[in-house]
Every structure is written in structure tokens, then in C-alpha cells.
Design a protein around this motif. Structure first.
Motif, PDB file in Angstrom:
ATOM      1  N   PRO A  44     -10.517  27.650  36.093  1.00  0.00           N
ATOM      2  CA  PRO A  44     -10.275  26.155  36.540  1.00  0.00           C
ATOM      3  C   PRO A  44     -11.199  25.650  36.339  1.00  0.00           C
ATOM      4  N   ILE A  45     -10.165  23.398  37.167  1.00  0.00           N
ATOM      5  CA  ILE A  45     -11.186  22.955  36.351  1.00  0.00           C
ATOM      6  C   ILE A  45     -12.670  22.711  36.185  1.00  0.00           C
ATOM      7  N   PRO A  46     -13.419  22.323  35.475  1.00  0.00           N
ATOM      8  CA  PRO A  46     -14.865  22.008  35.697  1.00  0.00           C
ATOM      9  C   PRO A  46     -15.119  21.670  35.992  1.00  0.00           C
ATOM     10  N   PRO A  47     -17.089  21.623  36.980  1.00  0.00           N
ATOM     11  CA  PRO A  47     -16.630  20.538  37.700  1.00  0.00           C
ATOM     12  C   PRO A  47     -17.346  19.196  37.076  1.00  0.00           C
ATOM     13  N   TYR A  48     -18.082  19.597  35.832  1.00  0.00           N
ATOM     14  CA  TYR A  48     -18.392  18.188  35.185  1.00  0.00           C
ATOM     15  C   TYR A  48     -17.200  17.347  34.195  1.00  0.00           C
ATOM     16  N   VAL A  49     -16.173  18.214  34.306  1.00  0.00           N
ATOM     17  CA  VAL A  49     -15.031  17.253  34.433  1.00  0.00           C
ATOM     18  C   VAL A  49     -14.055  16.456  35.159  1.00  0.00           C
ATOM     19  N   LYS A  50     -14.217  17.350  36.682  1.00  0.00           N
ATOM     20  CA  LYS A  50     -13.743  16.811  37.765  1.00  0.00           C
ATOM     21  C   LYS A  50     -14.756  15.340  37.900  1.00  0.00           C
ATOM     22  N   ALA A  51     -16.251  15.314  37.984  1.00  0.00           N
ATOM     23  CA  ALA A  51     -17.005  14.321  37.885  1.00  0.00           C
ATOM     24  C   ALA A  51     -16.687  13.293  36.611  1.00  0.00           C
ATOM     25  N   ALA A  52     -16.341  13.447  35.325  1.00  0.00           N
ATOM     26  CA  ALA A  52     -16.063  12.488  34.721  1.00  0.00           C
ATOM     27  C   ALA A  52     -14.629  11.641  35.294  1.00  0.00           C
ATOM     28  N   ALA A  53     -13.716  12.464  35.583  1.00  0.00           N
ATOM     29  CA  ALA A  53     -12.848  11.868  36.669  1.00  0.00           C
ATOM     30  C   ALA A  53     -12.479  10.920  36.692  1.00  0.00           C
ATOM     31  N   GLY A  54     -13.749  11.389  38.136  1.00  0.00           N
ATOM     32  CA  GLY A  54     -14.209  10.356  39.247  1.00  0.00           C
ATOM     33  C   GLY A  54     -14.823   9.239  39.086  1.00  0.00           C
ATOM     34  N   GLU A 236      -3.486  23.201  43.539  1.00  0.00           N
ATOM     35  CA  GLU A 236      -4.626  23.200  42.632  1.00  0.00           C
ATOM     36  C   GLU A 236      -4.787  24.204  42.017  1.00  0.00           C
ATOM     37  N   GLY A 237      -4.729  24.078  40.039  1.00  0.00           N
ATOM     38  CA  GLY A 237      -4.916  25.299  39.279  1.00  0.00           C
ATOM     39  C   GLY A 237      -4.008  25.867  38.865  1.00  0.00           C
ATOM     40  N   ASP A 238      -2.561  24.876  39.296  1.00  0.00           N
ATOM     41  CA  ASP A 238      -1.702  25.753  38.622  1.00  0.00           C
ATOM     42  C   ASP A 238      -0.252  24.949  37.541  1.00  0.00           C
ATOM     43  N   GLY A 239      -1.718  24.274  37.096  1.00  0.00           N
ATOM     44  CA  GLY A 239      -1.064  23.257  35.587  1.00  0.00           C
ATOM     45  C   GLY A 239      -0.804  22.809  35.470  1.00  0.00           C
ATOM     46  N   LYS A 240       0.493  21.969  36.767  1.00  0.00           N
ATOM     47  CA  LYS A 240       1.589  21.320  37.412  1.00  0.00           C
ATOM     48  C   LYS A 240       0.318  19.445  37.387  1.00  0.00           C
ATOM     49  N   VAL A 241       0.590  18.376  36.560  1.00  0.00           N
ATOM     50  CA  VAL A 241       0.259  17.413  36.008  1.00  0.00           C
ATOM     51  C   VAL A 241       1.332  16.255  37.225  1.00  0.00           C
ATOM     52  N   LEU A 242       0.339  15.767  38.266  1.00  0.00           N
ATOM     53  CA  LEU A 242       1.506  14.856  38.862  1.00  0.00           C
ATOM     54  C   LEU A 242       1.790  13.588  38.223  1.00  0.00           C
ATOM     55  N   LEU A 243       2.874  12.826  38.567  1.00  0.00           N
ATOM     56  CA  LEU A 243       2.769  11.141  37.451  1.00  0.00           C
ATOM     57  C   LEU A 243       1.920  10.280  38.563  1.00  0.00           C
ATOM     58  N   PRO A 244       1.413   9.281  37.180  1.00  0.00           N
ATOM     59  CA  PRO A 244       0.568   8.626  37.997  1.00  0.00           C
ATOM     60  C   PRO A 244       1.263   7.781  39.294  1.00  0.00           C
ATOM     61  N   TRP A 245       2.169   7.780  39.965  1.00  0.00           N
ATOM     62  CA  TRP A 245       3.059   7.036  41.257  1.00  0.00           C
ATOM     63  C   TRP A 245       3.147   8.149  42.135  1.00  0.00           C
ATOM     64  N   MET A 328      -7.919  14.641  34.612  1.00  0.00           N
ATOM     65  CA  MET A 328      -7.630  15.916  34.906  1.00  0.00           C
ATOM     66  C   MET A 328      -6.743  16.754  34.065  1.00  0.00           C
ATOM     67  N   GLY A 329      -5.625  16.235  34.371  1.00  0.00           N
ATOM     68  CA  GLY A 329      -4.612  16.840  34.035  1.00  0.00           C
ATOM     69  C   GLY A 329      -3.799  16.627  32.109  1.00  0.00           C
ATOM     70  N   LEU A 330      -4.771  16.049  31.343  1.00  0.00           N
ATOM     71  CA  LEU A 330      -5.307  15.817  30.788  1.00  0.00           C
ATOM     72  C   LEU A 330      -6.196  16.903  29.876  1.00  0.00           C
ATOM     73  N   TYR A 331      -7.268  17.239  30.966  1.00  0.00           N
ATOM     74  CA  TYR A 331      -8.385  18.252  30.300  1.00  0.00           C
ATOM     75  C   TYR A 331      -7.338  20.419  30.281  1.00  0.00           C
ATOM     76  N   GLU A 332      -6.731  19.740  31.320  1.00  0.00           N
ATOM     77  CA  GLU A 332      -5.529  20.778  31.683  1.00  0.00           C
ATOM     78  C   GLU A 332      -4.634  21.606  30.309  1.00  0.00           C
ATOM     79  N   ARG A 333      -4.123  20.294  29.843  1.00  0.00           N
ATOM     80  CA  ARG A 333      -3.268  20.430  28.552  1.00  0.00           C
ATOM     81  C   ARG A 333      -4.033  20.852  27.348  1.00  0.00           C
ATOM     82  N   MET A 334      -5.002  20.399  27.357  1.00  0.00           N
ATOM     83  CA  MET A 334      -5.855  20.630  25.903  1.00  0.00           C
ATOM     84  C   MET A 334      -6.501  21.676  26.008  1.00  0.00           C
ATOM     85  N   ALA A 339      -5.767  27.870  27.013  1.00  0.00           N
ATOM     86  CA  ALA A 339      -6.325  29.398  26.861  1.00  0.00           C
ATOM     87  C   ALA A 339      -5.892  30.006  26.972  1.00  0.00           C
ATOM     88  N   THR A 340      -4.683  29.608  28.062  1.00  0.00           N
ATOM     89  CA  THR A 340      -3.976  31.077  28.209  1.00  0.00           C
ATOM     90  C   THR A 340      -2.480  31.610  27.875  1.00  0.00           C
TER      91      THR A 340
END
Length: 341
Positions: A44-54, A236-245, A328-334, A339-340
Motif C-alpha cells: 500500500p501507499i504509506p500514509p506519509y505519502v498520502k499526507a504529502a500529496a494532500g 485502490e492499490g491496483d497501480g492504475k493512475v487516473l488522468l488529471p481530468w 500518489m501515482g508518481l510514488y506508485e510508478r517510482m 518493488a513488485t
């Protein structure tokens, strides 16, 4: 003899490693969405990454939408009918006090949004982890609602109430000359409130703020997850990143329900924060304020400022989630996808 000289049977085919992940990138992503943190799913995406994104989303939202918040506050505090609507209120403020007056209270508002979204997304992620089913790794609808409500209560008590008290006191001041204003700025305002009303003066209106934010976040997180699944097949957690729109559409729709449901809490919160704890105390608490406003101004007064709230909150959620989803999408890609592999 012929049977004894027949070749041995071929060895059984080896199963592909990774639980079927070799079936293609799309299959792996779908499995991650279904498992969502199960035994072989993506981390899962760590809470601190979600906090920074927010936090980053909050800065962008504050800069774009502060004028609407100023208009909303002025309308909610208008007991004499000085403003004839949103456009008239905004034009009157700009004409009488200058265009920068529409950004009054921006510093506490931007700081408040940055900290609020960091706490909201971070605490919601931690609470959802606590509510996950240990066998499937999924969060139930009830767990998602409870996580959102808990995050809203926490942000209301720790961040929202004191910052909004300062913001509302600054916004309700009318005039051009700083020398004639009671509060000269955010820090001076906070110090004055503490000196005149005590430390708890910064928590005026805490109860309606808790009710408003708890209900808002329970609805918002649940709605955002639902719209992502229904509209974009994003789990949530499937690795798919939504487009901005796509994030913008989901965030906008998720931000519409809360203001309608929590309008009375928001009006009462504003009135209690504006009056302070000393001097002329008209409202003695949340329930007394609701009864008084209803008796003196009618039922519709409890939803005053609803239209500017709808003009501010859904677009604000659209802006915030557009930024947050990309971070969060950038974190998932990087990190998560590497890791998987």
C-alpha cells in the motif's frame, strides 16, 4: 519389450511465479485492485505519502478559491441584508475594500488547508489499515465511513477549529485601513483571542465543526472511492493512475454531498466563531444557536452560504484530488511498481 523401451513421460509444466502475475500487465493491475493489500498484492501507499500529496493539493486549492470563501463568510454573517447575493457581495467587497480584500485570511487559510489535508489523508490511511479485513485485505463500506468520520473529527479538533476562528475573525472585519482594524494579521489575531478570551477562545464552535467535518469526510472518502470504481474502474492499490481530468471529475462529484448535509453545522460554526467567548454572547452553544437562528431568521437561514460552499468545496476537492492523485501515482510508478517487478 516395446513397452519397456518407451520414452519416459514429460515433466509437469512449472507454474508461473507471482500468482498469475505473468498473465500480462493488465491482469496484474486488476488483481491488485481486487486484492487491495492481500497476501500477494501490491504494497500500500504509506500514509506519509498520502499526507504529502494532500498538503500540495491544499496549497493549490487555497490560492484558487480563497475569494469564494471570503464571500461565503460575509454572507453567513450578514444579518441585515447588506449583500444581495454572491456576485453583489464580491463586487461590494472589491469596490469598498479593494480586490486584495477578497484574499483576506489567505495565510491562515492556506496553512490550515495544507495541514488539514495532510492530517486528513494520512489519518484516513492509518484508520483504513486498522479497519482492513485481515484475510482479504479489503476495507468494508462501514470501515470506510468510520475511517472518514474519524479523520474528520481529528482534523476538526487539531487543526480546523483554531485556524477557522482566526480566518473568520479576519474576514468579518470591514475597512481599508489596517490601523482601524482590531486584528492586524493572523498572528496578532490569535494572540488577541488568547489574551481576551483564553486559550479555548481558539476552539469556539468546536462541536459544530466536529460534526461538520466528521460527516463531510465520511461522505467524501466513500464517494471518491465509489466514483473512481464506477467511472474509471480504478481500485485502490491496483497501480492504475487516473488522468488529471478523471481525478477532477471524481473529486468534484465527491465534494457535492457534504455541503448539503452539513449546511446548518457550518452556519452555526461560523456564528459561534465570530461572536467569541466574551462581550455580547448571543448564542450559548450549537443547539441554542440552531434554535435561535431558526426562530429569528427562518429555516432557510440554516443553509445560508450554501451556494458559495457548493462553488468552493466541489471545485476545491477537484483541485486537491487532481494534485494528490498525481503525487500518489508518481510514488506508485517510482516505488510500488518497481518493488513488485
Amino acid at each position: 519389450m516395446a513397452s519397456s523401451s518407451s520414452p519416459p513421460p514429460p515433466p509437469p509444466a512449472e507454474e508461473p511465479r507471482g500468482g498469475g502475475g505473468g498473465g500480462g500487465g493488465g491482469g496484474g493491475g486488476g488483481g491488485g485492485g481486487g486484492g487491495g493489500g492481500g497476501g500477494g498484492g501490491r504494497p500500500p501507499i504509506p500514509p506519509y505519502v498520502k499526507a504529502a500529496a494532500g498538503s500540495l493539493g491544499g496549497v493549490m486549492e487555497a490560492c484558487c478559491l480563497q475569494p469564494i470563501d471570503v464571500v461565503k463568510t460575509r454572507l453567513q454573517l450578514d444579518r441585515t441584508g447588506a449583500y444581495r447575493g454572491i456576485a453583489h457581495c464580491g463586487a461590494t467587497v472589491a469596490r469598498a475594500e479593494g480586490v486584495p480584500a477578497l484574499w483576506k485570511g489567505l495565510t491562515p487559510f492556506a496553512t490550515h488547508l495544507t495541514l488539514k489535508y495532510a492530517l486528513r489523508l494520512g489519518s484516513n490511511a492509518m484508520l483504513q489499515s486498522a479497519f482492513k479485513d485481515p484475510t482479504t485485505g479489503k476495507v468494508s463500506a462501514q470501515g470506510r465511513l468510520a475511517s472518514g468520520f474519524g479523520a474528520g473529527v481529528l482534523e476538526a479538533l487539531v487543526i480546523v477549529t483554531p485556524f477557522e476562528v482566526v480566518k473568520i475573525r479576519l474576514q468579518q472585519q470591514k475597512g481599508l485601513s489596517t490601523d482601524l482594524l482590531k486584528y492586524k494579521g493572523p498572528i496578532h489575531c490569535a494572540k488577541t483571542i488568547v489574551r481576551e478570551e483564553g486559550l479555548f477562545g481558539l476552539w469556539s464552535g468546536a462541536l459544530p465543526t466536529v460534526m461538520r467535518n466528521g460527516t463531510n469526510q465520511a461522505a467524501m472518502f466513500t464517494a471518491k472511492n465509489t466514483f473512481d470504481i464506477v467511472l474509471w474502474k480504478k481500485h485502490e492499490g491496483d497501480g492504475k493512475v487516473l488522468l488529471p481530468w478523471q481525478s477532477m471529475v471524481s473529486g468534484f462529484l465527491a465534494g457535492t454531498a457534504g455541503p448539503i448535509c452539513t449546511g446548518p453545522f457550518d452556519v452555526v460554526k461560523t456564528r459561534l466563531m465570530a461572536q467569541g467567548r466574551t462581550g455580547d454572547i448571543k448564542y450559548k452553544g450549537m443547539f441554542h444557536a440552531i434554535r435561535t437562528i431558526h426562530a429569528e431568521e427562518g429555516l432557510r437561514a440554516l443553509w445560508r452560504g450554501l451556494l458559495p460552499r457548493l462553488m468552493r468545496i466541489p471545485p476545491g476537492q477537484a483541485i486537491m484530488w487532481t494534485v494528490a492523485d498525481q503525487v500518489m501515482g508518481l510514488y506508485e510508478r517510482m516505488y510500488v511498481q518497481s518493488a513488485t517487478v
